[in-house]
Structures are given as structure tokens and as C-alpha cells.
Write an enzyme that holds these catalytic residues in place. Sequence first.
Site, mmCIF file in Angstrom:
data_model
loop_
_atom_site.group_PDB
_atom_site.id
_atom_site.type_symbol
_atom_site.label_atom_id
_atom_site.label_comp_id
_atom_site.label_asym_id
_atom_site.label_seq_id
_atom_site.Cartn_x
_atom_site.Cartn_y
_atom_site.Cartn_z
ATOM 1 N N GLU A 245 39.270 13.307 52.105
ATOM 2 C CA GLU A 245 38.146 13.237 50.700
ATOM 3 C C GLU A 245 37.461 11.880 50.753
ATOM 4 O O GLU A 245 37.826 10.817 50.874
ATOM 5 C CB GLU A 245 39.169 12.948 49.421
ATOM 6 C CG GLU A 245 40.073 14.176 49.272
ATOM 7 C CD GLU A 245 39.483 15.501 48.580
ATOM 8 O OE1 GLU A 245 38.342 15.401 48.298
ATOM 9 O OE2 GLU A 245 40.022 16.603 48.451
ATOM 10 N N CYS A 279 33.223 8.597 43.876
ATOM 11 C CA CYS A 279 32.658 9.167 45.187
ATOM 12 C C CYS A 279 31.621 10.347 44.724
ATOM 13 O O CYS A 279 30.763 10.600 45.148
ATOM 14 C CB CYS A 279 33.768 9.937 45.961
ATOM 15 S SG CYS A 279 34.960 10.860 44.921
#
Length: 477
Positions: A245, A279
Amino acid sequence: MTTLTASQPTVSKAKKAPAYQSVNPYNGKTIKTFKTLSNKQLEGKLDLAARCFETWRHASYAERAVIMAKAAAILHAKADEFAHTMTLEMGKRINEARGEVEFSSDILGYYAKNAERFLAPLKLNPTIGEAHIESSPLGVIFCVEPWNFPYYQLARVAGPHLMAGNVVVVKHAGCVPQCAIAFEKLWIEAGAPVGLYTNLLISHRQSDHVVDDPRIKGVALTGSVAAGRSIAARAGKNLKISSMELGGSDAFIVLEDADLEHTVKWAVWGRMYNTGQTCCAAKRFIVIDKLADKFLEKFTAALAALKPGDPMDEKTTLGPLSTESALVDLLKQVDVAVAKGAKVLLGGKRIERPGAFMEPTILTDIKPENPAFRDEFFGPVAMFFRVKDEDAAVALANDSDFGLGGSVFTQDVARGKRVASRIETGMMFVNNISWSDAELPFGGIKNSGYGRELGDMGIQEFVNKKLVRSGVIEAPV
Ligand code: NAP
């Protein structure tokens, strides 16, 4: 079997060990410093984790759920305490910190409730005989996690993987050791067996050894692209399954028929939540010419109105960045962008006060040759692009090395969904950027990584999907 022993070189000899240090980014004061584990201590923890797996793998879902639900309840009951540690260590505004703790509790509760259903045997329909897929745990999973969501990231791995029957050993980021330790204590308090959830204060070199260790059966990283390349390569060399991720530079697309008030509110939240250190934050604002001036005017005014202050104070609207070095790096990135032709419409500088504060910033005129065009700005820096139409917006959104998320704003929902389908990312949001829900899979493509966390998909990442076929089938002659 190779194991870590005290005789192997320690990082302190080869290179400076990363500091596990709590420093309050609001005032720069060091709160506490922690030592990394010795190799011998690390070996002991891996051994306990591997032993724990041998019993935990046979625990029923109901037995696992008791501990998981207890951990969820403790997080909920002590939300203020957990949140306080987070705000102290990485500067998240206290309301956001509380929200993160509650969400982490929800994630654990969600997997306590649903894991058995997600991992139930799946009946298949072969032309001859019977077949099914059954799911079984793999073993000890090594998780490497970032500081920007100090508990949510841990809940995203602990919830699904522990309920699947795996055990986890976790390397958290160097700047949030107190959060890392608090989350480990949570499991002890919830009645978890020794070795079920283990926090590892270890160096990068030791992390490499952990990936190599045969007791480790899978590796999950959330972090930067650089860390992804390094850790995924190491896992790949060992033929170990991994999930990555990584970063993102998500497009926030505003079509000419968007509801401006609604859109600007999401634009501000999407860029500034967690002081921009997310993110899947909105990082590239791509607005169709017809609405661009109005959008920019309102967006600029809203960002300029944010007031820096103590993140412990609920009234503060702009917190510090997580560390001094995060601020210095981001300022350098802005300087490079400007040197290569970008214009600063708002901010761009450090805020002259103690702590790691940066002005909310808007950059325009970013051409494809500018490194900023392909960079991730991990903080309060928005890149603004004006485009002529929907096709140009889609082309620009897709011209990225990242592929995490993105959003599109329009009053025509069907059109919004069509645009969402054309964007090459792992997640798209229409008229919102409501990123994360325990039920919804989270993850990206391209340099944003691979694999999914959360939802049904998240629990399937580290399980053996075994085919069992039965039936008296004659052998071919
Ligand atoms: P980072 O430097 O990659 O650190 C993340 C974690 O990886 C930390 O625990 C770090 O430990 C560790 N690490 C880094 N390099 C390593 C190596 N070579 N070997 C072993 N461990 C290593 O990332 P960050 O700057 O802290 O976090 C921000 C990044 O994470 C951004 O790019 C952001 O977009 C991404 N992120 C992605 C998601 C997602 O779900 N896709 C969510 C959150 C954040 P140390 O602290 O000890 O270096």
C-alpha cells in the site's frame, strides 16, 4: 533454518540505527527515546510468534472474535488516551485523532463479526465430482507501517489477519514508538496469547532479516514507493507473498456542472485532512476551464483562512506536520517545483513559529517536465491544473505514475460514474472523497502498489486458498 542470532552484524555497527523517538512536532521537544531490539531479543520475539501461531491457527472464529471484540471495546473506551498519544507524537489534530481511534475500533469489530463468513468454504461446480475452496492461515505475517495513521494502519492489518488465524509481527515508523507500544499493550489487555501481536522496534537491516526468516510467511507494507521497492524485492527474492500500500497523487476532478459549495468543502478536506499527510489525499486539482476561476477563488480563500495552533486544542484548524524533517523535505520539494517553473498562488513557506508548521500552499503552472508533475506532495500542498474539457481532465488524471484513488465532482451522477470508470486507479469517488470504510477494499495500482486492505478482499490476502476435489473419477487410460 536461519534465525537471527546475536553474532549477526547489528545495524549500529554497519550504519546508524534509526531512532525510535517521540518528538512533539508542535514544539520540537523530545518526549522519549527508545532503543532498537538486539538481534537476540528479536529472535526471541519471532520464536514466540511462531509458537503462538501453532495454537492460534486452531482457535475457532468465535474464540478469535472474543479477543478481537475486546480489543475493539478497549480502543473505544480509551479513545481519548490513545488519541492523546497520537497527537503528542505526530501532531494530528485531536478531533481527527479521536476519530481515527474510533475507526480503528470499528475495523476490529467488523472483522470479529464477519471473518468466518468471508472465509467460509466456497463450493465450486466442476463437471464431474464435487469441489470446494477452503481458506487456511499462512503463519506469521510481517507488517511494516507508517506514522500518518498510527493506529488505523495497525488495525487494517491486525483485524483481518489475526481473525484469519495468522499472527502478526509489526515494525512501526520510527517517529511513533509510543503509539506502537500502546497498540501492542492493547492486545495484552484484550487477553491475547503471547506472540499474537508483537511490536518490533527494529532497524531496516533487521527488517530485511525478518523478511528472509523462514518463519515469516507473508509481508505487508504501507509506506513510500522507495520502501515498497526495497521490501517487495526482498519478499520476492524469498518467494513470499506481499501486499504493498504505497503513495499516491490522486486527481480531484471538477467538471463544469459541479456544485461549487459542496465541491470546495471536499477539496479543502481532501487536501488538508491530517495536515495533507494522507496517501489518498486529493493532490492534483484538475478543474474544467469554465469553473476554474470560481473554484480557485473559493479554494484559495478557504485554505488561507486555516489557523495554525496547538493540535491538542479542538479549535485549531491547521496542525503541524509530523516531524521537522517532513517539513524540511516538503519545503525543498516546493522550491524545486518553483525553480522548474511552477508558480506559488498561496503559501509555500514555513510558518514562523515554533513547531513543524507549513503554510497551506497552492502551486499552478506545473508542466509535465517539472518533477512536481509526477511527485507526491505529502503535506498541505495542492497542485492546480486548468483543463478545457472532460477528456482533457481524464487524460491528465491518468498521466501519473501513481494509481491509488481519485474523485470527480459533477451534478450528473451518471456522468461522474462514467468518468470514474475511465480513471486508472484502485479507487474512485463521485461527489465525495469518503475514502475508507471497514467494508470497502482499499488499495491501488501502478506505483501505488498492489493488494487490498479492508473489506472482504483484505482478509483474503494472506490465506491459503486450497482446492479440494472429491468424487470417484476413473483414471484416464
Ligand atoms: P516510509 O518512509 O516508506 O515509512 C513507512 C514504514 O516503512 C516505516 O515503518 C519505515 O520505518 C519503514 N521503512 C521504510 N524503508 C524501509 C526499509 N528499507 N526497510 C524496512 N522498513 C522500511 O513512508 P513514510 O514517509 O513514513 O509514509 C508516507 C508514505 O506512505 C507516503 O508515500 C504515503 O502515501 C504512503 N502511505 C500509503 C498508504 C496506503 O494505504 N496506500 C497509507 C498511508 C501512507 P522507519 O520509520 O524506521 O524508516
